[in-house]
Design an enzyme around this catalytic site. Structure first.
Site, PDB file in Angstrom:
ATOM      1  N   THR A 128       6.702 -23.611 -11.368  1.00  0.00           N
ATOM      2  CA  THR A 128       6.574 -22.465 -12.252  1.00  0.00           C
ATOM      3  C   THR A 128       6.386 -23.205 -13.938  1.00  0.00           C
ATOM      4  OG1 THR A 128       7.674 -20.909 -10.856  1.00  0.00           O
ATOM      5  CG2 THR A 128       7.667 -20.427 -13.077  1.00  0.00           C
ATOM      6  N   HIS A 129       6.127 -24.301 -13.788  1.00  0.00           N
ATOM      7  CA  HIS A 129       6.040 -25.196 -14.990  1.00  0.00           C
ATOM      8  C   HIS A 129       4.788 -25.014 -15.849  1.00  0.00           C
ATOM      9  CE1 HIS A 129       9.280 -27.851 -13.206  1.00  0.00           C
ATOM     10  NE2 HIS A 129       9.660 -26.607 -13.344  1.00  0.00           N
ATOM     11  N   ASN A 130       4.503 -23.939 -16.498  1.00  0.00           N
ATOM     12  CA  ASN A 130       3.226 -23.789 -17.206  1.00  0.00           C
ATOM     13  C   ASN A 130       3.676 -23.844 -18.557  1.00  0.00           C
ATOM     14  OD1 ASN A 130       1.362 -21.974 -15.390  1.00  0.00           O
ATOM     15  ND2 ASN A 130       3.332 -21.121 -14.971  1.00  0.00           N
TER      16      ASN A 130
ATOM     17  N   GLN B 181       1.407 -28.277 -13.955  1.00  0.00           N
ATOM     18  CA  GLN B 181       2.249 -29.462 -13.394  1.00  0.00           C
ATOM     19  C   GLN B 181       1.488 -29.891 -12.148  1.00  0.00           C
ATOM     20  OE1 GLN B 181       6.481 -29.810 -13.942  1.00  0.00           O
ATOM     21  NE2 GLN B 181       6.189 -31.627 -15.015  1.00  0.00           N
TER      22      GLN B 181
END
Length: 572
Positions: A500-502, A332
């Site tokens: 932490t938006h994988n 992101q």
């Protein structure tokens, strides 16, 4: 030699949000579920002394031990990847509840545009609008089909929120009213409205009032202490697996959680999973847990690693763009935010919650005309009132030294007089952004590490230039005496925390040739293997992903029940 245990109906690999939802839904129906969690057990009592920024936010108490297991990272396929040895760009939790314990709580629904992004882009702009190196795909399910599952997640978590004023966005009546609007958020709302935009209070998984969910779980209202991101909630006001779905599963008597159990392989034969091989890390003993259904419910990077190690599905080849495991990895973009300094004003920024924000979606998805723009999609724009912690937050105007007396004086002066307007920018897939196994580095068990190949491409860099002009314009309209605007998006920097938006790596879709999962999150190549996480996203949208992750977990739970009732077979 591994010890084979008695079989169970369902085995979960990871006990966070997705595993907890599957466990709650299926144990209520009478199925036996075993949850294998590599980290420690956890309850609300663990958070009674949690207001310790050094321990939790700087030393990352709740995060994965990178000395035992990590990833390697590079920007392009012709580079040598190196291990991610210190927590930086993203933070992966472990322990019961997983990342669902230390998240902020922002809980959006992805847009109708997201689920049919390729079709809708072609319909409005023509196929030539999609770059040749962008494997943009529909998700194999529509927003309307997803609505019942979004509602289940929102009712379970007790989401607090305000209906989005843009009619093309999901129109949601939330179970609890929006959180309190602070003076800074009021300024954001007034400035954005003056500019012709459509602000609203962001949907939050922190309760605005006492709430009892459909499972009978009652939680109290948020205290606005500001210790949410990287912390567990000692009040239980922030929805997390340990205060919502896991107690429901445990009360049925049909759920067993085994902490400190690290799964190394999915066992399979003749196109069906037979169970998992795991290590009890307290003794070093290996066990085989047979099951009728295996659910990969760990973090997305660990789900993809297990698929590759277990040789299930065809690995993605970036040269031929064939294969599906590792494909469409996306991150992101958070670099379009601007910072405003307000001389003579103070905002009590130490208070707040991880999901307290004013937000607008005028420049998200396809809510604005991209005809003459050199990028697709966009991102939300928000002013967050998350609770600024003293060690991490020392905003000073441009030109201030980064150390010494002048820096200290400026840090104190501006501590409660600095506001940021940021963006969660979408990232669309690129043929050279993908996941595979590293040929050199291994984990504590001698298994290859997962290798991440990722960089921001032209689409994201152009989007960032566009969005940063909007964030700057809003701060000036709010009356900031000085505004710092970010520079151009550079290469992905893994040393600084961003998000932490994988997403991606085992995506859902309508075609087994281009996706790993069908729209029940059931694997095309292994019919009793379900993978309900952000790995299923065919791209990453311009907002936080957990609401969509939760909805997909409810969809998967429904699919697993159908699969067991049918006695097997593909659900699509």
């Amino acid at each position: 030699m591994a010890t084979t245990l008695p079989g169970t109906d369902i085995v979960l690999v990871g006990v966070g949000w997705t595993g907890g939802i599957v466990a709650a839904e299926l144990t209520k129906k009478g199925y036996q579920v075993v949850g294998l969690e590599r980290g420690k057990p956890r309850t609300t009592e663990d958070y009674l002394m949690v207001h310790d920024e050094l321990r939790y936010a700087q030393r990352n108490e709740m995060m994965q031990d990178l000395s035992k297991e990590t990833w390697t990272v590079r920007h392009d396929p012709d580079q040598t990847a190196l291990p991610y040895r210190q927590h930086g760009s993203f933070l992966i939790g472990d322990g019961v509840g997983g990342s669902g314990e230390h998240w902020n709580g922002l809980t959006y629904r992805f847009m109708p545009y997201d689920f049919e992004i390729r079709s809708k882009t072609i319909e409005r702009y023509g196929e030539s609008k999609i770059p040749a190196d962008m494997p943009l795909q529909d998700w194999g399910i529509t927003y309307d089909e997803m609505v019942p599952y979004f509602e289940k997640f929102e009712q379970m978590a007790g989401i607090s929120g305000e209906t989005n004023p843009i009619k093309e966005m999901p129109q949601v009546t939330f179970p609890t009213p929006p959180l309190k609007e602070t003076p800074a958020m009021v300024m954001f709302r007034e400035a954005a409205t003056n500019l012709g935009y459509h602000p609203y209070v962001a949907p939050a998984a922190t309760l605005s009032e006492t709430y009892t969910n459909p499972d009978g779980i009652t939680r109290g209202a948020c205290q606005y202490c500001g210790f949410c991101e990287r912390f567990g909630c000692e009040y239980g006001a922030k929805a997390s697996p340990t205060v919502t779905v896991l107690p429901v599963a445990e009360q049925t008597g049909n759920f067993e959680v085994r902490p400190y159990c690290n799964v190394r392989r999915i066992l399979h034969e003749n196109g069906k999973a037979t169970g998992v091989l795991y290590v009890d890390t307290t003794t070093g003993e290996e066990f085989i847990q047979p099951a009728k259904v295996v659910v990969l419910s760990a973090y997305i990077l660990n789900n993809v690693k297990l698929l590759l190690l277990s040789k299930i599905g065809t690995p993605y080849n970036p040269e031929t763009q064939t294969g599906v495991i590792g494909k469409n990895y996306c991150y992101q973009m958070t670099s379009a935010g601007s910072t405003g300094f307000f001389e003579g004003k103070e905002f009590n920024l130490y208070a707040g919650t991880g999901a307290l924000a004013g937000v607008l979606d005028d420049f998200n998805g396809d809510n604005f005309d991209h005809t003459d723009l050199d990028f697709l999609h966009g991102g939300n724009i928000a002013l967050g009132h998350y609770g600024k912690r003293p060690i991490a937050n020392n905003s000073t105007p441009k030109g201030t030294p980064s150390w010494g007396a002048e820096f200290k004086d400026a840090s104190i002066k501006w501590a409660n007089s600095t506001l940021g307007v940021g963006s969660q920018g979408s990232v669309l897939p690129h043929k050279h952004n993908y996941l595979d196994l590293d040929p050199t580095y291994t984990d504590q068990f001698g298994d290859p590490l997962l290798r991440i190949t990722f960089n921001y491409r032209e689409n994201e860099r152009n989007q960032q230039k566009f969005i940063r002009e909007i964030t700057t314009k809003i701060l000036k309209e709010m009356g900031a005496t000085e505004v710092t605007t970010p520079g151009d998006q550079g290469d992905w920097d893994i040393t600084k925390y961003q998000t932490t938006h994988n997403t991606g790596g085992a995506i859902m879709g309508a075609d087994p040739k281009t996706s790993a999962l069908n729209n029940y999150l059931q694997m095309w190549d292994c019919e009793n293997l379900f993978i309900p996480g952000a790995n299923a996203f065919a791209h990453n949208s311009g907002m936080n992903p957990t609401g969509t992750v939760g909805a997909l977990a409810y969809r998967a739970a429904e699919g697993i029940e159908k699969y067991l009732q049918n006695g097997g077979g593909s659900l699509v």
